[in-house]
Design a protein around this motif. Structure first.
Motif, PDB file in Angstrom:
ATOM      1  N   PRO A  13     -19.460  16.259  61.811  1.00 28.36           N
ATOM      2  CA  PRO A  13     -20.154  16.319  60.526  1.00 28.36           C
ATOM      3  C   PRO A  13     -21.334  15.354  60.457  1.00 28.36           C
ATOM      4  O   PRO A  13     -21.262  14.226  60.965  1.00 28.36           O
ATOM      5  N   LEU A  14     -22.405  15.823  59.801  1.00 25.55           N
ATOM      6  CA  LEU A  14     -23.668  15.089  59.721  1.00 25.55           C
ATOM      7  C   LEU A  14     -23.993  14.818  58.250  1.00 25.55           C
ATOM      8  O   LEU A  14     -24.118  15.751  57.448  1.00 25.55           O
ATOM      9  N   ILE A  15     -24.154  13.544  57.914  1.00 29.43           N
ATOM     10  CA  ILE A  15     -24.414  13.132  56.532  1.00 29.43           C
ATOM     11  C   ILE A  15     -25.700  12.301  56.529  1.00 29.43           C
ATOM     12  O   ILE A  15     -25.820  11.334  57.292  1.00 29.43           O
ATOM     13  N   LEU A  16     -26.654  12.667  55.681  1.00 29.40           N
ATOM     14  CA  LEU A  16     -27.962  12.006  55.670  1.00 29.40           C
ATOM     15  C   LEU A  16     -28.245  11.364  54.314  1.00 29.40           C
ATOM     16  O   LEU A  16     -28.115  12.003  53.269  1.00 29.40           O
ATOM     17  N   LEU A  17     -28.666  10.092  54.377  1.00 29.03           N
ATOM     18  CA  LEU A  17     -29.077   9.341  53.189  1.00 29.03           C
ATOM     19  C   LEU A  17     -30.482   8.802  53.442  1.00 29.03           C
ATOM     20  O   LEU A  17     -30.653   7.662  53.896  1.00 29.03           O
ATOM     21  N   PRO A  18     -31.507   9.602  53.216  1.00 29.34           N
ATOM     22  CA  PRO A  18     -32.877   9.122  53.470  1.00 29.34           C
ATOM     23  C   PRO A  18     -33.270   8.031  52.487  1.00 29.34           C
ATOM     24  O   PRO A  18     -32.892   8.069  51.311  1.00 29.34           O
ATOM     25  N   THR A  19     -34.021   7.064  52.988  1.00 22.44           N
ATOM     26  CA  THR A  19     -34.480   5.964  52.142  1.00 22.44           C
ATOM     27  C   THR A  19     -36.000   5.969  51.982  1.00 22.44           C
ATOM     28  O   THR A  19     -36.556   5.065  51.365  1.00 22.44           O
ATOM     29  N   LEU A  20     -36.663   6.973  52.562  1.00 24.67           N
ATOM     30  CA  LEU A  20     -38.113   7.098  52.467  1.00 24.67           C
ATOM     31  C   LEU A  20     -38.474   8.527  52.072  1.00 24.67           C
ATOM     32  O   LEU A  20     -37.745   9.467  52.388  1.00 24.67           O
ATOM     33  N   VAL A  21     -39.621   8.664  51.398  1.00 23.95           N
ATOM     34  CA  VAL A  21     -40.173   9.994  51.101  1.00 23.95           C
ATOM     35  C   VAL A  21     -41.357  10.179  52.039  1.00 23.95           C
ATOM     36  O   VAL A  21     -42.512  10.086  51.649  1.00 23.95           O
ATOM     37  N   SER A  22     -41.075  10.423  53.325  1.00 24.15           N
ATOM     38  CA  SER A  22     -42.159  10.422  54.305  1.00 24.15           C
ATOM     39  C   SER A  22     -42.322  11.725  55.063  1.00 24.15           C
ATOM     40  O   SER A  22     -43.320  11.931  55.736  1.00 24.15           O
ATOM     41  N   ASN A  23     -41.337  12.624  54.978  1.00 24.73           N
ATOM     42  CA  ASN A  23     -41.405  13.910  55.677  1.00 24.73           C
ATOM     43  C   ASN A  23     -40.188  14.746  55.279  1.00 24.73           C
ATOM     44  O   ASN A  23     -39.389  14.326  54.439  1.00 24.73           O
ATOM     45  N   CYS A  24     -40.047  15.897  55.900  1.00 27.19           N
ATOM     46  CA  CYS A  24     -38.922  16.789  55.575  1.00 27.19           C
ATOM     47  C   CYS A  24     -37.755  16.630  56.536  1.00 27.19           C
ATOM     48  O   CYS A  24     -36.854  17.481  56.579  1.00 27.19           O
ATOM     49  N   ALA A  25     -37.733  15.540  57.315  1.00 28.10           N
ATOM     50  CA  ALA A  25     -36.648  15.324  58.278  1.00 28.10           C
ATOM     51  C   ALA A  25     -35.259  15.410  57.649  1.00 28.10           C
ATOM     52  O   ALA A  25     -34.337  15.921  58.282  1.00 28.10           O
ATOM     53  N   PRO A  26     -35.068  14.928  56.401  1.00 32.08           N
ATOM     54  CA  PRO A  26     -33.723  15.034  55.822  1.00 32.08           C
ATOM     55  C   PRO A  26     -33.245  16.481  55.664  1.00 32.08           C
ATOM     56  O   PRO A  26     -32.038  16.735  55.675  1.00 32.08           O
ATOM     57  N   TRP A  27     -34.184  17.404  55.497  1.00 30.66           N
ATOM     58  CA  TRP A  27     -33.844  18.792  55.218  1.00 30.66           C
ATOM     59  C   TRP A  27     -33.785  19.651  56.478  1.00 30.66           C
ATOM     60  O   TRP A  27     -32.986  20.587  56.574  1.00 30.66           O
ATOM     61  N   SER A  28     -34.598  19.356  57.443  1.00 32.13           N
ATOM     62  CA  SER A  28     -34.812  20.258  58.577  1.00 32.13           C
ATOM     63  C   SER A  28     -33.679  20.196  59.594  1.00 32.13           C
ATOM     64  O   SER A  28     -32.919  19.227  59.654  1.00 32.13           O
ATOM     65  N   SER A  29     -33.602  21.248  60.410  1.00 31.99           N
ATOM     66  CA  SER A  29     -32.588  21.327  61.460  1.00 31.99           C
ATOM     67  C   SER A  29     -33.208  21.052  62.830  1.00 31.99           C
ATOM     68  O   SER A  29     -32.893  21.719  63.806  1.00 31.99           O
ATOM     69  N   LEU A  30     -34.083  20.075  62.896  1.00 32.28           N
ATOM     70  CA  LEU A  30     -34.678  19.707  64.186  1.00 32.28           C
ATOM     71  C   LEU A  30     -34.887  18.207  64.260  1.00 32.28           C
ATOM     72  O   LEU A  30     -34.897  17.510  63.250  1.00 32.28           O
ATOM     73  N   SER A  31     -35.059  17.728  65.465  1.00 31.15           N
ATOM     74  CA  SER A  31     -35.360  16.320  65.715  1.00 31.15           C
ATOM     75  C   SER A  31     -36.564  16.221  66.636  1.00 31.15           C
ATOM     76  O   SER A  31     -36.690  17.000  67.583  1.00 31.15           O
ATOM     77  N   VAL A  32     -37.410  15.258  66.349  1.00 29.47           N
ATOM     78  CA  VAL A  32     -38.538  14.938  67.227  1.00 29.47           C
ATOM     79  C   VAL A  32     -38.143  13.719  68.047  1.00 29.47           C
ATOM     80  O   VAL A  32     -37.711  12.706  67.502  1.00 29.47           O
ATOM     81  N   HIS A  33     -38.287  13.834  69.364  1.00 31.00           N
ATOM     82  CA  HIS A  33     -37.874  12.763  70.264  1.00 31.00           C
ATOM     83  C   HIS A  33     -39.095  12.040  70.847  1.00 31.00           C
ATOM     84  O   HIS A  33     -40.130  12.663  71.102  1.00 31.00           O
ATOM     85  N   TYR A  34     -38.927  10.748  71.073  1.00 28.92           N
ATOM     86  CA  TYR A  34     -39.992   9.921  71.624  1.00 28.92           C
ATOM     87  C   TYR A  34     -39.474   9.125  72.809  1.00 28.92           C
ATOM     88  O   TYR A  34     -38.270   8.865  72.930  1.00 28.92           O
ATOM     89  N   HIS A  35     -40.389   8.729  73.682  1.00 30.63           N
ATOM     90  CA  HIS A  35     -40.050   7.746  74.701  1.00 30.63           C
ATOM     91  C   HIS A  35     -39.811   6.408  73.998  1.00 30.63           C
ATOM     92  O   HIS A  35     -40.211   6.214  72.846  1.00 30.63           O
ATOM     93  N   THR A  36     -39.194   5.481  74.689  1.00 25.34           N
ATOM     94  CA  THR A  36     -38.910   4.182  74.076  1.00 25.34           C
ATOM     95  C   THR A  36     -40.180   3.424  73.701  1.00 25.34           C
ATOM     96  O   THR A  36     -40.146   2.530  72.855  1.00 25.34           O
TER      97      THR A  36
END
Length: 373
Positions: free
Chosen positions: A111-134
């Motif tokens: 189970p996945l539970i999200l508590l966003p603390t910023l209004v910066s994008n639609c990441a809380p709603w979407s079913s995808l992740s953007v990955h970055y190098h370190t």
């Protein structure tokens, strides 16, 4: 294979005041005895006073986020969950924290539970992740079978969040319309209800962000929580998410986000928020489409919010080598910019980047001529 798959949004969504209290009910209703919380340091401080005083029947453990949604971070969090027997994962923070827990939840099928603390994008709603190098350079993105099991938007936390992230969210959400406009045409969406919904929500993003975004930012600066601010905030998180939720690749990211990804190859841009780079990407895309009047309108809107509109404001020099590297990265074979029904070549994108510089020069020249400095 289907042409597209709609993954509309979270299974449960609650927005309002003191909504984190529902966590105890959710844990009990789903027999979750042990949950891991991945959080940003500042995010947890912002959320803590609204979290339940105690978790009645669930052991909750906290883990600090490393700073990047990278393969190393995802693997490390997943290993802890497996080794210590956690049954669910909770994300508290901004887009990169939430993208990380989405990746982990998908990998482990928990189970996945999200508590966003910023209004910066639609990441809380979407079913995808953007990955970055370190090091902060863009790596790739993954789309998952479903969105969050539970999304909680605590108005008090979001309203007290940094204005800079809110403004970045406005630019990122505005891109929803411009990136899908040439794709979600009346002819293409006719008879496809999901795509018709996506087109409606994309247009609504543009209307609300351009029409109310600047004043909502003023409301936030004055610390007056207006209905206008609430509508704009939910537009960033919810309406923006519904565009891609209904239309899959046809409404997620094309030109502007491909420019964003290309910019991340330069260390100078790593401290610049995601939405700011996307906002600049809108300008490049509109010039690429030869929509110079619209590009000028967006440029004025961006400058009103003090967002970057040229290479110098992104910390880059207006040189051939820089523009060529941006163009080459933006048109790699795996980039979504190729969904646009245009001649999208390295040369065309190079000319568009150059065109945005000229657009800025012309705008500043007009202001000087009109006595505005």
């Amino acid at each position: 294979m289907p042409d597209f798959i709609s993954r509309v949004g979270p299974q449960q969504y609650i927005a309002g005041n003191h909504v984190y209290k529902y966590l105890n009910d959710y844990f009990r209703n789903n027999s979750i005895k042990k949950a891991l919380v991945l959080h940003g340091e500042k995010a947890l401080l912002a959320a803590k006073k609204y979290l339940p005083d105690s978790f009645l029947a669930t052991k909750v453990q906290y883990r600090k986020f490393s700073g990047e949604c990278s393969p190393n971070e995802i693997t490390g969090v997943a290993a802890q969950i497996i080794n210590e027997g956690f049954q669910a994962i909770v994300g508290i923070g901004g887009g990169k924290v939430l993208d990380t827990v989405k990746s982990v939840a998908d990998r482990l099928r928990i189970p996945l539970i999200l508590l966003p603390t910023l209004v910066s994008n639609c990441a809380p709603w979407s079913s995808l992740s953007v990955h970055y190098h370190t090091d902060g350079k863009f790596l790739d993105f993954d789309t998952y079978e479903h969105s969050a099991d539970l999304l909680l938007l605590e108005e008090n936390v979001l309203f007290d969040s940094p204005k800079a992230y809110f403004v970045a969210g406005l630019a990122d959400t505005l891109a929803k319309y411009y990136e899908s406009e040439l794709i979600l045409t009346e002819e293409f969406i006719h008879g496809k209800t999901a795509l018709e919904h996506a087109a409606y929500f994309a247009k609504r993003c543009q209307r609300i962000i351009l029409g109310q975004g600047i004043q909502a930012t003023v409301d936030m600066e004055k610390h007056i929580k207006t209905k206008r601010w609430l509508e704009v905030a939910e537009t960033v998180i919810v309406t923006g998410g519904l565009v891609g939720g209904f239309s899959d690749q046809y409404g997620r990211a094309t030109g502007a986000h491909s420019i964003h990804d290309a910019l991340t190859q330069f260390p100078e841009t790593h401290a610049i928020l995601h939405g700011l780079k996307v906002g600049y990407g809108i300008l490049v895309q509109l010039v690429l489409e030869h929509k110079l009047e619209e590009a000028k309108e967006v440029l004025i809107w961006l400058r009103t919010l003090n967002l970057p509109t040229n290479l110098a404001e992104l910390g880059l020099e207006n040189r051939f080598e820089i523009k060529e590297k941006i163009a080459a990265a933006a048109v790699r074979k795996d980039k979504m910019i190729h969904l646009l029904p245009l001649n999208v070549s390295k040369e065309a994108v190079y000319e568009a980047v150059t065109g945005v510089e000229e657009l800025n020069d012309n705008f500043l020249r007009e202001r000087e001529q009109n006595g505005v400095f």
